[in-house]
Write a protein that holds these residues in place. Structure first.
Motif, PDB file in Angstrom:
ATOM      1  N   CYS A   1       0.827  -1.193   0.000  1.00  0.00           N
ATOM      2  CA  CYS A   1       0.000   0.000   0.000  1.00  0.00           C
ATOM      3  C   CYS A   1       0.870   1.254   0.000  1.00  0.00           C
ATOM      4  N   GLY A   2       0.352   2.303  -0.616  1.00  0.00           N
ATOM      5  CA  GLY A   2       1.087   3.555  -0.734  1.00  0.00           C
ATOM      6  C   GLY A   2       0.135   4.702  -0.968  1.00  0.00           C
ATOM      7  N   ILE A   3       0.627   5.715  -1.639  1.00  0.00           N
ATOM      8  CA  ILE A   3      -0.157   6.909  -1.926  1.00  0.00           C
ATOM      9  C   ILE A   3       0.256   7.449  -3.285  1.00  0.00           C
ATOM     10  N   VAL A   4      -0.612   8.206  -3.920  1.00  0.00           N
ATOM     11  CA  VAL A   4      -0.332   8.831  -5.218  1.00  0.00           C
ATOM     12  C   VAL A   4      -0.333  10.344  -5.030  1.00  0.00           C
ATOM     13  N   ILE A   5       0.799  10.981  -5.304  1.00  0.00           N
ATOM     14  CA  ILE A   5       0.962  12.418  -5.112  1.00  0.00           C
ATOM     15  C   ILE A   5       1.287  13.065  -6.451  1.00  0.00           C
ATOM     16  N   ASN A   6       0.687  14.209  -6.706  1.00  0.00           N
ATOM     17  CA  ASN A   6       0.994  14.948  -7.938  1.00  0.00           C
ATOM     18  C   ASN A   6       2.084  15.985  -7.670  1.00  0.00           C
ATOM     19  N   PHE A   7       3.010  16.076  -8.610  1.00  0.00           N
ATOM     20  CA  PHE A   7       4.141  16.994  -8.510  1.00  0.00           C
ATOM     21  C   PHE A   7       4.259  17.814  -9.790  1.00  0.00           C
ATOM     22  N   ASP A   8       4.625  19.075  -9.644  1.00  0.00           N
ATOM     23  CA  ASP A   8       5.097  19.883 -10.772  1.00  0.00           C
ATOM     24  C   ASP A   8       6.618  19.939 -10.712  1.00  0.00           C
ATOM     25  N   ASP A   9       7.223  20.152 -11.858  1.00  0.00           N
ATOM     26  CA  ASP A   9       8.662  20.440 -11.872  1.00  0.00           C
ATOM     27  C   ASP A   9       8.800  21.959 -11.757  1.00  0.00           C
ATOM     28  N   THR A  10       8.893  22.437 -10.525  1.00  0.00           N
ATOM     29  CA  THR A  10       8.854  23.873 -10.263  1.00  0.00           C
ATOM     30  C   THR A  10      10.237  24.500 -10.423  1.00  0.00           C
ATOM     31  N   GLU A  11      10.274  25.706 -11.015  1.00  0.00           N
ATOM     32  CA  GLU A  11      11.505  26.472 -11.155  1.00  0.00           C
ATOM     33  C   GLU A  11      11.225  27.936 -10.831  1.00  0.00           C
ATOM     34  N   PRO A  12      12.263  28.696 -10.417  1.00  0.00           N
ATOM     35  CA  PRO A  12      12.084  30.150 -10.296  1.00  0.00           C
ATOM     36  C   PRO A  12      11.845  30.774 -11.668  1.00  0.00           C
ATOM     37  N   HIS A  13      11.040  31.804 -11.703  1.00  0.00           N
ATOM     38  CA  HIS A  13      10.737  32.478 -12.961  1.00  0.00           C
ATOM     39  C   HIS A  13      11.977  33.122 -13.575  1.00  0.00           C
ATOM     40  N   ASP A  14      12.865  33.638 -12.719  1.00  0.00           N
ATOM     41  CA  ASP A  14      14.117  34.245 -13.172  1.00  0.00           C
ATOM     42  C   ASP A  14      15.121  34.120 -12.030  1.00  0.00           C
ATOM     43  N   ASP A  15      16.267  34.819 -12.147  1.00  0.00           N
ATOM     44  CA  ASP A  15      17.311  34.661 -11.139  1.00  0.00           C
ATOM     45  C   ASP A  15      17.251  35.729 -10.042  1.00  0.00           C
ATOM     46  N   SER A  16      16.111  36.363  -9.871  1.00  0.00           N
ATOM     47  CA  SER A  16      15.963  37.382  -8.832  1.00  0.00           C
ATOM     48  C   SER A  16      15.736  36.740  -7.469  1.00  0.00           C
ATOM     49  N   VAL A  17      16.031  37.493  -6.414  1.00  0.00           N
ATOM     50  CA  VAL A  17      15.780  37.014  -5.052  1.00  0.00           C
ATOM     51  C   VAL A  17      14.293  36.749  -4.849  1.00  0.00           C
ATOM     52  N   GLY A  18      13.457  37.619  -5.389  1.00  0.00           N
ATOM     53  CA  GLY A  18      12.018  37.438  -5.252  1.00  0.00           C
ATOM     54  C   GLY A  18      11.535  36.135  -5.848  1.00  0.00           C
ATOM     55  N   SER A  19      12.069  35.783  -7.008  1.00  0.00           N
ATOM     56  CA  SER A  19      11.668  34.523  -7.638  1.00  0.00           C
ATOM     57  C   SER A  19      12.174  33.322  -6.852  1.00  0.00           C
ATOM     58  N   ASP A  20      13.370  33.431  -6.279  1.00  0.00           N
ATOM     59  CA  ASP A  20      13.884  32.340  -5.449  1.00  0.00           C
ATOM     60  C   ASP A  20      12.978  32.102  -4.243  1.00  0.00           C
ATOM     61  N   THR A  21      12.543  33.194  -3.620  1.00  0.00           N
ATOM     62  CA  THR A  21      11.652  33.075  -2.458  1.00  0.00           C
ATOM     63  C   THR A  21      10.307  32.498  -2.868  1.00  0.00           C
ATOM     64  N   ALA A  22       9.781  32.974  -3.993  1.00  0.00           N
ATOM     65  CA  ALA A  22       8.507  32.458  -4.490  1.00  0.00           C
ATOM     66  C   ALA A  22       8.616  30.981  -4.828  1.00  0.00           C
ATOM     67  N   TYR A  23       9.731  30.609  -5.442  1.00  0.00           N
ATOM     68  CA  TYR A  23       9.960  29.190  -5.761  1.00  0.00           C
ATOM     69  C   TYR A  23       9.937  28.339  -4.500  1.00  0.00           C
ATOM     70  N   ALA A  24      10.658  28.780  -3.464  1.00  0.00           N
ATOM     71  CA  ALA A  24      10.721  28.002  -2.226  1.00  0.00           C
ATOM     72  C   ALA A  24       9.331  27.824  -1.618  1.00  0.00           C
ATOM     73  N   SER A  25       8.512  28.868  -1.666  1.00  0.00           N
ATOM     74  CA  SER A  25       7.165  28.780  -1.106  1.00  0.00           C
ATOM     75  C   SER A  25       6.271  27.861  -1.933  1.00  0.00           C
ATOM     76  N   TRP A  26       6.292  28.058  -3.249  1.00  0.00           N
ATOM     77  CA  TRP A  26       5.431  27.226  -4.100  1.00  0.00           C
ATOM     78  C   TRP A  26       5.853  25.764  -4.056  1.00  0.00           C
ATOM     79  N   ASP A  27       7.158  25.511  -4.086  1.00  0.00           N
ATOM     80  CA  ASP A  27       7.659  24.149  -4.014  1.00  0.00           C
ATOM     81  C   ASP A  27       7.245  23.495  -2.698  1.00  0.00           C
ATOM     82  N   ALA A  28       7.259  24.263  -1.618  1.00  0.00           N
ATOM     83  CA  ALA A  28       6.851  23.727  -0.311  1.00  0.00           C
ATOM     84  C   ALA A  28       5.378  23.344  -0.307  1.00  0.00           C
ATOM     85  N   ILE A  29       4.538  24.181  -0.901  1.00  0.00           N
ATOM     86  CA  ILE A  29       3.097  23.926  -0.922  1.00  0.00           C
ATOM     87  C   ILE A  29       2.742  22.830  -1.916  1.00  0.00           C
ATOM     88  N   MET A  30       3.318  22.908  -3.103  1.00  0.00           N
ATOM     89  CA  MET A  30       2.946  22.013  -4.196  1.00  0.00           C
ATOM     90  C   MET A  30       3.633  20.659  -4.113  1.00  0.00           C
TER      91      MET A  30
END
Length: 440
Positions: free
Chosen positions: A216-245
């Motif tokens: 028995c196990g579980i089925v989880i959906n994943f995106d291949d998430t990346e930062p939109h660009d190389d800015s600090v803001g995108s890095d932070t957004a990536y970390a948050s979205w990756d954590a949630i998704m």
């Protein structure tokens, strides 16, 4: 298609997947109302307010559909068992529902198809939705009862049991973004649903272990998430979205923790004493199912509510859903899960597929884009195996064109075309190519 069965280990499984509400025809066999029936009846929730009353009428046509799997040379069929069919009010057993799944599993075995069961693929009984659904902890215990009932009937014949399909969709997509039933946009509801779905998995796993279930196990959906660009803001957004998704569910199940970037917004709204549930949630599983469809690019957007993210598709060619076609993302997800979370645990690609506006012309369906899509993603799976991921199977989503939730019957994912007026099945070019590729 640019692969063949011999490219993979001898025990590698090829199959196709479906889900109960999307194909069966929920008006048949004494099934109870679900929150998808009432969500679809609300204004603007589902294309043309379509629901799963008839769908593909798999309830009556399952023999024909299983023959399509067998004739294609597939090894296995991933299906789900509808909670509202087995227990129409979420608690009371419907003998007709159990009899149906009894017949269905026997029919798979008669065709030498391995039954890969998923307990829950989104059809929450309305009677439980009335009491708060996944916001209510009691729902988790009722789900454990459902696991007991259906496993007592068919558990002796299925090859594996996945507890939950795509917990992110059940919780965040449905309670925060509001795209799926119950269609909420509420942070507190989201936090509770995201935890309770995990708890339901844990409680069901405990019930299955008590019965001696060892696959028995579980089925989880994943995106291949990346930062939109190389800015600090995108890095932070990536970390948050990756954590949630991507991290919330797999880290709860494999590490007994939640990522701090997600808790930054969810912690104040979590159920009381949620930490006490983490041991049950993180008990060992026997396999991980991975659903992968696309890549997402995360950018900061401080004009929005937490998590202050704008998540966009990548720049490549898009499917009918508007999702980027990005095969490397599947390889990335498979190798990441093996490296960071499950080590040598068996992994299955439990869903991978694409929607296209397929038309029948002169009795055939030429879906060349899907044919290439499947070939590229199966080869990405092969690359992940070469890089050390213990991937044991690939299930295409979906065998049939079906009810695509909020998109109604408009988006076609199937390798087999379904005319939703006549219910005629027409195998597409991708079906025939897949059959040739996996021939023994």
């Amino acid at each position: 298609m640019d692969f063949k069965r011999s490219d993979f280990p001898d025990d590698f499984i090829f199959g196709a997947a479906t889900a109960a509400y999307q194909i069966e025809g929920h008006k048949f066999g004494g099934a109870g109302s679900t929150h998808w029936d009432t969500f679809a009846a609300g204004p603007g929730n589902v294309v043309r307010a379509e629901n799963g009353d008839l769908a593909c009428d798999h309830y009556h046509r399952y023999a024909e559909d299983l023959d399509l799997l067998k004739d294609a040379g597939m090894d296995a069929y991933r299906f789900s068992t509808s909670w509202a069919r087995v227990m129409p009010d979420g608690r009371t057993v419907n003998p007709e529902g159990l009899d149906y799944y009894d017949r269905l599993v026997d029919a798979m075995l008669e065709r030498d198809l391995m039954p890969f069961q998923t307990l829950y693929h989104w059809e929450l009984p309305s009677a439980l939705a009335d009491k708060g659904g996944w916001m209510n902890r009691d729902t988790c215990h009722h789900f454990g009862d459902f696991a007991d009932v259906i496993t007592d009937r068919i558990g002796d014949r299925v090859a594996s049991i996945a507890t939950i399909n795509e917990p992110w969709c059940i919780s965040f997509l449905s309670h925060f973004i509001g795209h799926h039933a119950p269609g909420l946009r509420d942070l507190r509801a989201t936090a509770r649903a995201m935890h309770h779905v995990n708890l339901a998995h844990g409680l069901a796993t405990t019930r299955l272990r008590a019965k001696g279930v060892n696959n028995c196990g579980i089925v989880i959906n994943f995106d291949d998430t990346e930062p939109h660009d190389d800015s600090v803001g995108s890095d932070t957004a990536y970390a948050s979205w990756d954590a949630i998704m991507n991290r919330w569910f797999i880290e709860a199940i494999t590490k007994g923790t939640y990522p701090k970037e997600a808790l930054a917004g969810l912690a104040p709204h979590m159920p009381e004493n949620w930490q006490d549930d983490m041991a049950e949630i993180s008990q060992p599983i026997d396999f991980l199912g991975i659903n992968y469809y696309t890549r997402r690019m995360a950018a900061a957007d401080h004009d929005t509510v937490w998590p202050h993210i704008r998540s966009e598709e990548g720049p490549g060619e898009k499917t009918q859903m508007g999702w980027e076609i990005y095969p490397d993302g599947l390889r990335n997800v498979l190798t990441r899960m093996a490296r960071d979370y499950v080590d040598d645990l068996p992994i299955y690609v439990t869903e991978n597929g694409m929607a296209w506006d397929d038309k029948v012309k002169d009795g055939t369906v030429d879906d060349a884009v899907r044919l290439q899509f499947v070939s590229d993603h199966v080869n990405a799976t092969k690359q992940a195996i070469a890089q050390g991921a213990n991937v044991k199977g690939f299930f295409y989503w979906s065998l049939l064109d079906n009810y695509e939730w909020a998109f109604g019957y408009e988006k076609r994912f199937g390798m087999v075309h379904v005319d939703f007026d006549t219910l005629k099945r027409t195998p597409k070019a991708s079906y025939h190519a897949f059959k040739s590729a996996i021939a023994r």
